[in-house]
Scaffold this motif. Structure first.
Motif, short mmCIF file in Angstrom:
data_model
loop_
_atom_site.label_atom_id
_atom_site.label_comp_id
_atom_site.label_asym_id
_atom_site.label_seq_id
_atom_site.Cartn_x
_atom_site.Cartn_y
_atom_site.Cartn_z
N GLY A 73 -8.07 4.66 27.72
CA GLY A 73 -8.94 5.51 26.91
C GLY A 73 -8.72 6.98 27.17
N LEU A 95 -16.19 2.93 21.45
CA LEU A 95 -16.99 3.37 22.60
C LEU A 95 -17.05 4.89 22.69
CD1 LEU A 95 -15.71 0.82 25.27
CD2 LEU A 95 -17.99 0.86 24.23
N LEU A 96 -15.92 5.54 22.43
CA LEU A 96 -15.87 7.00 22.49
C LEU A 96 -16.68 7.63 21.35
CD1 LEU A 96 -12.10 7.34 23.44
CD2 LEU A 96 -14.07 7.86 24.91
N LEU A 142 -16.48 4.99 28.83
CA LEU A 142 -15.68 3.76 28.80
C LEU A 142 -15.98 2.80 29.94
CD1 LEU A 142 -12.33 5.49 27.88
CD2 LEU A 142 -13.75 4.11 26.35
N GLU A 143 -16.34 3.33 31.10
CA GLU A 143 -16.53 2.50 32.29
C GLU A 143 -17.99 2.33 32.71
OE1 GLU A 143 -14.16 0.94 33.96
OE2 GLU A 143 -12.31 1.92 33.36
N LEU A 157 -11.69 0.97 22.08
CA LEU A 157 -11.91 2.18 22.89
C LEU A 157 -12.49 3.31 22.05
CD1 LEU A 157 -8.62 2.16 25.00
CD2 LEU A 157 -10.88 1.32 25.68
N LYS A 200 -9.71 0.11 30.35
CA LYS A 200 -10.54 0.89 29.41
C LYS A 200 -10.51 2.37 29.78
CE LYS A 200 -14.40 -1.77 29.29
NZ LYS A 200 -15.81 -2.06 28.93
#
Length: 153
Positions: free
Chosen positions: A10, A48-49, A83-84, A45, A6
């Motif tokens: 990403g 999430l961004l 992402l993490e 991804l 990710k």
């Protein structure tokens, strides 16, 4: 600390997006082709961004994604945290008041974990996306011209 795909994919995708979205939105399929990342994974991804406020989606035939902030205002840390999650390789309850730690007063290793965590955060917060875009242009020059030529055909 080990980053998952990710974070790695990403960040690559966001560098690609920053590089190619200056004039128009960039499609998932074009990022996928250039970066060799599956479209399905890129969709996850980008969601999430987008949730983190780093990208915006543009609907329609000429739609795609663009950065939500100027490229010089997005750090690698912003991307990786989106992402993490937390970037702490060693979680130490002594530095999280809500968690508490019974040994906080007498624990000397907490200083080691704090120094490691601070170093990682300082490093990723100090690298801005525009610097990575510039590196990308130096490592892969002329790609914008090839991309434009291919889209005209």
């Amino acid at each position: 600390m080990k980053l998952s795909t990710k974070g790695r994919y990403g960040l690559r995708a966001l560098v690609d997006l920053a590089r190619y979205s200056e004039e128009e939105p960039v499609s998932i399929s074009s990022i996928s082709a250039r970066e060799d990342i599956s479209e399905g994974y890129l969709e996850q991804l980008m969601a999430l961004l987008k949730k983190a406020g780093l990208v915006k989606s543009i609907r329609g035939a000429a739609g795609g994604y663009v950065l939500a902030r100027p490229v010089g205002q997005i750090s690698v840390g912003d991307v990786l945290r989106a992402l993490e999650g937390k970037l702490e390789p060693a979680e130490c309850a002594a530095y999280h008041p809500d968690e508490g730690c019974q040994a906080a007063d007498s624990c000397v290793t907490k200083y080691v974990w704090k120094k490691i965590n601070d170093s990682i955060n300082d490093t990723v917060n100090g690298i801005m996306l525009d610097a990575l875009v510039e590196q990308s242009r130096q490592l892969r020059p002329g790609e914008e011209e090839k991309e434009k030529a291919c889209s005209r055909k």
